[in-house]
Motif scaffolding. Structure first.
Motif, PDB file in Angstrom:
ATOM      1  N   VAL A 282      19.932 -67.864  21.120  1.00 57.29           N
ATOM      2  CA  VAL A 282      21.374 -68.019  20.888  1.00 57.29           C
ATOM      3  C   VAL A 282      21.622 -68.321  19.412  1.00 57.29           C
ATOM      4  CG1 VAL A 282      23.441 -69.318  21.534  1.00 57.29           C
ATOM      5  CG2 VAL A 282      21.669 -68.899  23.248  1.00 57.29           C
ATOM      6  N   HIS A 283      22.498 -67.546  18.791  1.00 58.49           N
ATOM      7  CA  HIS A 283      22.891 -67.761  17.392  1.00 58.49           C
ATOM      8  C   HIS A 283      23.779 -69.000  17.315  1.00 58.49           C
ATOM      9  CE1 HIS A 283      25.136 -67.020  13.629  1.00 58.49           C
ATOM     10  NE2 HIS A 283      24.033 -66.387  13.244  1.00 58.49           N
ATOM     11  N   PRO A 284      23.627 -69.860  16.317  1.00 56.33           N
ATOM     12  CA  PRO A 284      24.481 -71.062  16.221  1.00 56.33           C
ATOM     13  C   PRO A 284      25.968 -70.682  16.224  1.00 56.33           C
ATOM     14  CG  PRO A 284      22.711 -71.167  14.609  1.00 56.33           C
ATOM     15  CD  PRO A 284      22.649 -69.797  15.214  1.00 56.33           C
ATOM     16  N   GLY A 285      26.758 -71.437  17.003  1.00 55.32           N
ATOM     17  CA  GLY A 285      28.211 -71.190  17.054  1.00 55.32           C
ATOM     18  C   GLY A 285      28.626 -70.208  18.127  1.00 55.32           C
ATOM     19  N   THR A 286      27.645 -69.673  18.874  1.00 56.75           N
ATOM     20  CA  THR A 286      27.974 -68.720  19.946  1.00 56.75           C
ATOM     21  C   THR A 286      28.617 -69.473  21.117  1.00 56.75           C
ATOM     22  OG1 THR A 286      26.110 -67.330  19.321  1.00 56.75           O
ATOM     23  CG2 THR A 286      27.011 -66.989  21.524  1.00 56.75           C
ATOM     24  N   SER A 287      29.726 -68.936  21.658  1.00 58.99           N
ATOM     25  CA  SER A 287      30.434 -69.623  22.749  1.00 58.99           C
ATOM     26  C   SER A 287      29.681 -69.456  24.063  1.00 58.99           C
ATOM     27  CB  SER A 287      31.850 -69.075  22.895  1.00 58.99           C
ATOM     28  OG  SER A 287      31.805 -67.803  23.497  1.00 58.99           O
ATOM     29  N   THR A 288      29.897 -70.401  24.970  1.00 60.18           N
ATOM     30  CA  THR A 288      29.215 -70.354  26.286  1.00 60.18           C
ATOM     31  C   THR A 288      29.693 -69.152  27.104  1.00 60.18           C
ATOM     32  OG1 THR A 288      30.893 -71.866  27.131  1.00 60.18           O
ATOM     33  CG2 THR A 288      28.801 -72.848  26.472  1.00 60.18           C
ATOM     34  N   THR A 289      30.935 -68.715  26.880  1.00 57.12           N
ATOM     35  CA  THR A 289      31.458 -67.535  27.597  1.00 57.12           C
ATOM     36  C   THR A 289      30.626 -66.305  27.259  1.00 57.12           C
ATOM     37  OG1 THR A 289      33.631 -68.519  27.278  1.00 57.12           O
ATOM     38  CG2 THR A 289      33.584 -66.271  28.114  1.00 57.12           C
ATOM     39  N   MET A 290      30.226 -66.165  25.987  1.00 56.62           N
ATOM     40  CA  MET A 290      29.411 -65.018  25.558  1.00 56.62           C
ATOM     41  C   MET A 290      28.009 -65.084  26.181  1.00 56.62           C
ATOM     42  SD  MET A 290      31.196 -63.033  23.757  1.00 56.62           S
ATOM     43  CE  MET A 290      32.742 -62.992  22.869  1.00 56.62           C
TER      44      MET A 290
ATOM     45  N   LEU B   5      18.727 -75.590  27.231  1.00 55.76           N
ATOM     46  CA  LEU B   5      19.188 -75.603  28.623  1.00 55.76           C
ATOM     47  C   LEU B   5      20.318 -76.598  28.828  1.00 55.76           C
ATOM     48  CD1 LEU B   5      16.210 -75.280  31.136  1.00 55.76           C
ATOM     49  CD2 LEU B   5      18.154 -73.791  30.845  1.00 55.76           C
ATOM     50  N   LYS B   6      20.194 -77.778  28.182  1.00 53.65           N
ATOM     51  CA  LYS B   6      21.225 -78.816  28.323  1.00 53.65           C
ATOM     52  C   LYS B   6      22.595 -78.257  27.952  1.00 53.65           C
ATOM     53  CE  LYS B   6      18.885 -83.250  27.683  1.00 53.65           C
ATOM     54  NZ  LYS B   6      18.596 -84.308  26.709  1.00 53.65           N
ATOM     55  N   VAL B   7      22.625 -77.496  26.873  1.00 54.19           N
ATOM     56  CA  VAL B   7      23.897 -76.981  26.346  1.00 54.19           C
ATOM     57  C   VAL B   7      24.395 -75.794  27.163  1.00 54.19           C
ATOM     58  CG1 VAL B   7      25.015 -76.009  24.302  1.00 54.19           C
ATOM     59  CG2 VAL B   7      23.204 -77.718  24.043  1.00 54.19           C
ATOM     60  N   SER B   8      23.470 -74.914  27.576  1.00 56.45           N
ATOM     61  CA  SER B   8      23.925 -73.626  28.133  1.00 56.45           C
ATOM     62  C   SER B   8      23.541 -73.363  29.590  1.00 56.45           C
ATOM     63  CB  SER B   8      23.401 -72.493  27.251  1.00 56.45           C
ATOM     64  OG  SER B   8      22.009 -72.640  27.059  1.00 56.45           O
ATOM     65  N   GLN B   9      22.985 -74.353  30.292  1.00 54.95           N
ATOM     66  CA  GLN B   9      22.550 -74.116  31.681  1.00 54.95           C
ATOM     67  C   GLN B   9      23.708 -73.687  32.589  1.00 54.95           C
ATOM     68  OE1 GLN B   9      20.257 -77.267  33.464  1.00 54.95           O
ATOM     69  NE2 GLN B   9      19.892 -76.147  35.336  1.00 54.95           N
ATOM     70  N   GLN B  10      24.845 -74.375  32.448  1.00 60.70           N
ATOM     71  CA  GLN B  10      26.000 -74.049  33.294  1.00 60.70           C
ATOM     72  C   GLN B  10      26.448 -72.610  33.067  1.00 60.70           C
ATOM     73  OE1 GLN B  10      27.443 -76.357  35.583  1.00 60.70           O
ATOM     74  NE2 GLN B  10      28.327 -74.447  36.303  1.00 60.70           N
ATOM     75  N   ALA B  11      26.474 -72.194  31.780  1.00 60.20           N
ATOM     76  CA  ALA B  11      26.906 -70.825  31.433  1.00 60.20           C
ATOM     77  C   ALA B  11      25.924 -69.793  31.994  1.00 60.20           C
ATOM     78  CB  ALA B  11      27.007 -70.684  29.918  1.00 60.20           C
ATOM     79  N   ILE B  12      24.609 -70.105  31.900  1.00 61.04           N
ATOM     80  CA  ILE B  12      23.576 -69.187  32.421  1.00 61.04           C
ATOM     81  C   ILE B  12      23.763 -69.002  33.928  1.00 61.04           C
ATOM     82  CG2 ILE B  12      21.088 -68.939  32.842  1.00 61.04           C
ATOM     83  CD1 ILE B  12      20.716 -70.600  30.171  1.00 61.04           C
ATOM     84  N   GLU B  13      23.933 -70.130  34.644  1.00 69.10           N
ATOM     85  CA  GLU B  13      24.042 -70.055  36.109  1.00 69.10           C
ATOM     86  C   GLU B  13      25.330 -69.357  36.532  1.00 69.10           C
ATOM     87  OE1 GLU B  13      23.241 -73.912  37.768  1.00 69.10           O
ATOM     88  OE2 GLU B  13      21.171 -73.899  37.028  1.00 69.10           O
ATOM     89  N   ASN B  14      26.415 -69.582  35.794  1.00 69.72           N
ATOM     90  CA  ASN B  14      27.668 -68.874  36.097  1.00 69.72           C
ATOM     91  C   ASN B  14      27.475 -67.366  35.955  1.00 69.72           C
ATOM     92  OD1 ASN B  14      28.995 -71.229  36.569  1.00 69.72           O
ATOM     93  ND2 ASN B  14      30.034 -71.336  34.587  1.00 69.72           N
ATOM     94  N   GLY B  15      26.758 -66.962  34.888  1.00 70.31           N
ATOM     95  CA  GLY B  15      26.503 -65.533  34.653  1.00 70.31           C
ATOM     96  C   GLY B  15      25.678 -64.910  35.758  1.00 70.31           C
ATOM     97  N   ILE B  16      24.644 -65.647  36.212  1.00 69.77           N
ATOM     98  CA  ILE B  16      23.776 -65.129  37.286  1.00 69.77           C
ATOM     99  C   ILE B  16      24.560 -64.997  38.590  1.00 69.77           C
ATOM    100  CG2 ILE B  16      21.762 -65.672  38.738  1.00 69.77           C
ATOM    101  CD1 ILE B  16      20.488 -66.957  36.200  1.00 69.77           C
ATOM    102  N   HIS B  17      25.349 -66.047  38.924  1.00 69.47           N
ATOM    103  CA  HIS B  17      26.127 -66.005  40.173  1.00 69.47           C
ATOM    104  C   HIS B  17      27.146 -64.868  40.155  1.00 69.47           C
ATOM    105  CE1 HIS B  17      24.373 -69.440  42.075  1.00 69.47           C
ATOM    106  NE2 HIS B  17      24.692 -70.274  41.097  1.00 69.47           N
ATOM    107  N   SER B  18      27.822 -64.673  39.027  1.00 66.18           N
ATOM    108  CA  SER B  18      28.840 -63.609  38.973  1.00 66.18           C
ATOM    109  C   SER B  18      28.185 -62.227  39.077  1.00 66.18           C
ATOM    110  CB  SER B  18      29.680 -63.722  37.707  1.00 66.18           C
ATOM    111  OG  SER B  18      28.899 -63.439  36.571  1.00 66.18           O
ATOM    112  N   ALA B  19      26.977 -62.068  38.516  1.00 67.28           N
ATOM    113  CA  ALA B  19      26.276 -60.778  38.603  1.00 67.28           C
ATOM    114  C   ALA B  19      25.877 -60.468  40.041  1.00 67.28           C
ATOM    115  CB  ALA B  19      25.039 -60.800  37.717  1.00 67.28           C
ATOM    116  N   CYS B  20      25.529 -61.521  40.802  1.00 68.05           N
ATOM    117  CA  CYS B  20      25.067 -61.314  42.184  1.00 68.05           C
ATOM    118  C   CYS B  20      26.207 -61.154  43.182  1.00 68.05           C
ATOM    119  CB  CYS B  20      24.155 -62.464  42.616  1.00 68.05           C
ATOM    120  SG  CYS B  20      22.582 -62.446  41.733  1.00 68.05           S
TER     121      CYS B  20
END
Length: 777
Positions: A655-663, A618-633
């Protein structure tokens, strides 16, 4: 002019404070050179502000009066209650203009935009500065139309007091309630002015009762009218027991006589005034302990002996405490009652030092100001209106914008006189200024002298917070509260005349958005068209007209559309995997989410995480997750409208190691959209509060028309000879209602609209809408 000043000084040697020697003459000459816009303005001004009549003040007092002598007030009301006419009379009697402007003639000072003069309505708030009996008054005339509610909101934010103007024949109307609630929110002391006392159907008693019932305020009657409607000729000052009669031969209302009421000449009026004064004293004594002690101690036997000054001071305290509202009356159009209103503004409304602003203690006299309005001038660029809370502003001063985290320089400092501006050398706390040269400052930005000043204030705020053991972060409160921008309810496409003009259109829209934060512009991702989102039909029409006149662009507007929203009725789960190889890197994400409806109304999705989701991930990808949810809504599955009242729970994330937050963001967004599509979907439509004032004869056709428009009538009130229909109606059904209503009632009815809430559409109407959108009907 300088010669005149010197002659005046020599011939009035009895005034010891005026000594003009060569040095002083030199200073005045230099100052007048700096103030040359005073002389070069287009309108006729009877005198320099501060040099009214035979009163000569130092030029410093003209620019920077003592803070106790400053009044920052706003004029607010329902549309057509007479705000602009009242402002026009105030400017005339204070010696600022030499002729009386008229809304119908389109020559008022504060309505200076072409659209305002054509339509006879106020669209933009306008600031005017004038002097009255030694007081500096900064007055803001605000719009009354519901489409421009934000304009009222952002002006009230920086005012210390307000005058609520009411139509005496209609009392409290729909928009009066709205602006009153806004003033309550900002805790602004106010006085009421019952205008149009000369109008047929005007009733002082009815208007006062509507203040008591609808606004839930305690009216303090400081004046009584002498006659009503056609017989209105003057008023009685209840506090001093004097009658004010205007000379019927005077065209401008400057000539009026103030006479004490006598038993011999006015027995009935004196009796009525004495009863009103006794009732006023009892009312104020109930609300103010200090005054109650005075009344019960010295004047319990005879209220007539109570000095007017003592009563006035008590009314001032009660007004400041907002426990009651002084009520005055008059007719601005017929030039009656405006001068006593100005006296009441200076006497009962607070000065800046009487308002308690908690954040000032942290700045310790350093500059602190709030930008509350931006205008674009073709010659000078962006003009920023700001209220100075502490410190002093000077030209060429570098200031730090806390919101934008940038430093800018003020090139010029002006005093605002509607569309005329006077250049000045400095302005101190309590005033409203107009600055040139701030390129990045927007509405609601907090301005301070430097970044270090802001940090010092933040440290003081933190120390204060620790002392008081407060939970909230005091440092955040350094930002002066901006304005809450309402969500737009109408939108339409806007097209330039050619592709070559697209950059010009984008520039025009960018400038207009800085001026008007309630205007939203977005790009349609599917068609690439520019979408204009506004507060109503009139709002979008005005924007279109301004683009044409001010920027010379003949744009094309698509049909107006309603801003629907969507929600879901049951829970749904979805899983999605995104597997991409870009170059030599493999991006692999697997997500499982659940979408479910929630009871509470929430524009933004509520985001929850299952316990199985690791904290490190979550520390690494929380911002990316929330951005994805907001854009979907942002785009729902039915109409592509925003989705509200939903909670999204993330159940698993691999998440596979090395996967970008955009993905990660893209995968989450796609998964949420899948879940929303699986659930049962519901369209929400905007529901408007509607208030129609109509003559009894036309009531039946109006009710029949509203029934066809899916209207829901709540109540029908009686207002004098008219009926007031109050109810709810879907916004989609109210398009072009003004034309239909005029046709039904031969132009005699008026209506007011305000967004109430979003409600679910019934299945039949929803299917009709979806078929129409998909081109099936």
């Amino acid at each position: 002019m300088l010669t005149n000043l010197r002659i005046f000084a020599v011939s009035h040697q009895t005034i010891p404070s005026v000594h003009i020697n060569n040095l002083c003459c030199y200073k005045i000459r230099a100052s007048l050179k700096r103030l040359k816009p005073y002389v070069l303005l287009g309108r006729n001004y009877s005198s320099l502000p501060g040099l009214i009549g035979n009163d000569i003040k130092s030029l410093h007092s003209v620019i920077n009066p003592p803070i106790a002598k400053i009044r920052n007030i706003g004029i607010m009301a329902h549309i057509d209650a007479g705000k602009t006419t009242t402002t026009e009379r105030i400017l005339y009697y204070s010696g600022y203009t030499r002729s009386l402007g008229d809304v119908d003639d389109g020559d008022t000072v504060t309505d200076f935009m072409a659209q305002e003069r054509e339509r006879g309505i106020t669209i933009q708030s306008a600031a005017v500065t004038f002097d009255w009996k030694g007081y500096r008054v900064n007055l803001i005339d605000t719009p009354g139309h519901v489409d421009f509610t934000l304009e009222v909101e952002r002006c009230l934010r920086v005012l210390d007091g307000a005058v609520a103007v009411l139509d005496a024949s209609a009392g409290v109307e729909a928009q009066t309630l709205t602006v009153w609630r806004q003033a309550d929110k900002h805790k602004i002391p106010r006085i009421c002015f019952l205008n149009k006392m000369d109008k047929t159907g005007a009733s002082f008693k009815y208007a006062v009762e509507s203040i008591r019932e609808k606004l839930k305020a305690k009216p303090l009657l400081l004046q009584l009218p002498i006659g009503e409607a056609k017989t209105f000729k003057g008023l009685v000052d209840v506090v001093t027991k004097e009658k004010l009669l205007w000379n019927s031969n005077s065209n401008d209302g400057k000539d009026f006589e103030r006479k004490p009421l006598l038993e011999v000449s006015d027995p009935e009026l004196l009796k009525e005034t004495t009863e009103a004064r006794n009732a006023l004293i009892e009312q104020v004594a109930d609300l103010d302990d200090e005054f109650a002690d005075l009344v019960l101690g010295e004047f319990s036997e005879n209220f007539d002996l109570l000095p007017a000054e003592k009563l006035q001071h008590a009314i001032h305290r009660v007004t400041l405490a907002q426990t009651a509202v002084p009520v005055l009356c008059g007719s601005a159009l017929k030039n009656k009652g405006v001068q006593p209103l100005l006296d009441a503004v200076t006497m009962y409304l607070p000065s800046p030092e009487e308002r308690n602003y908690e954040f000032l203690q942290w700045y310790k006299g350093d500059l602190c100001a709030l930008a509350f309005k931006v205008l674009h001038d073709k010659q000078r660029g962006p003009l920023v209106f700001m209220r100075i809370y502490s410190g002093t502003i000077k030209p060429q001063l570098a200031i730090h914008n806390i919101n934008g985290n940038c430093t800018e320089r003020i090139s010029r400092l002006l005093l605002p006189f509607a569309d005329q501006h006077i250049e000045i050398s400095s302005l101190s706390a309590g005033n409203i200024a107009l600055t040139v040269g701030l390129k990045h400052t927007a509405t609601g930005d907090t301005l301070v002298s430097s970044k270090s000043s802001a940090l010092a204030a933040a440290r003081r705020a933190e120390r204060e917070g620790e002392k008081k053991h407060r939970q909230n972060n005091e440092a955040e409160r350094l930002l002066l509260a901006g304005v809450e921008i309402p969500e737009p309810v109408f939108f339409c496409t806007i097209e330039p005349p050619s592709v070559a003009k697209q950059p010009d259109l984008e520039h025009a829209l960018k400038c207009l958005q800085r001026e008007d934060p309630s205007l939203k512009v977005r790009l349609d991702p599917d068609s690439g068209q520019t979408i204009l989102c506004g507060m109503g039909e009139l709002h979008i029409e005005i924007i279109h007209d301004r683009i044409k006149r001010e920027y010379g662009l003949e744009t094309y507007l698509g049909p107006l559309q309603v801003a629907y929203r969507e929600t879901i009725l049951n829970s749904a789960r979805a899983t999605d995997t995104l597997d991409r190889t870009l170059g030599d890197k493999r991006h692999l994400v697997t997500v499982e989410v659940e979408a479910r409806p929630i009871e509470t109304s929430s524009l933004m999705p509520v985001i929850e995480y299952a316990e199985s989701i690791s904290e490190e991930l979550l520390k690494v990808s929380q911002q990316a997750i929330e951005n994805g949810i907001h854009s979907a809504c942002l785009q729902g599955p039915l109409l592509g409208s925003p989705v509200q009242d939903v909670a999204i729970t993330l159940h698993s994330l691999t998440v596979h190691p090395g996967t970008s937050t955009t993905m990660i963001s893209a995968c989450v967004s796609r998964c949420v959209q899948k879940a929303l599509k699986k659930a049962d979907k519901q369209v929400l439509e905007p529901l408007m509060n509607l208030e129609v004032t109509v003559a009894r004869d036309y009531l039946s056709p109006v009710l029949g028309d509203l029934a066809q428009r899916r209207g829901n009538i709540q109540e029908i009130q009686t207002r004098q000879d008219n009926k007031v229909v109050i109810g709810f109606v879907p916004l989609a059904e109210i398009m072009g209602y003004s034309t239909a209503l005029r046709t039904l009632t031969s132009g005699s009815a008026t209506f007011a609209l305000e967004l109430s809430t979003y409600q679910a559409m019934n299945p039949q109407d929803q299917n009709t809408l979806l078929n129409r959108r998909s081109g099936l009907t």
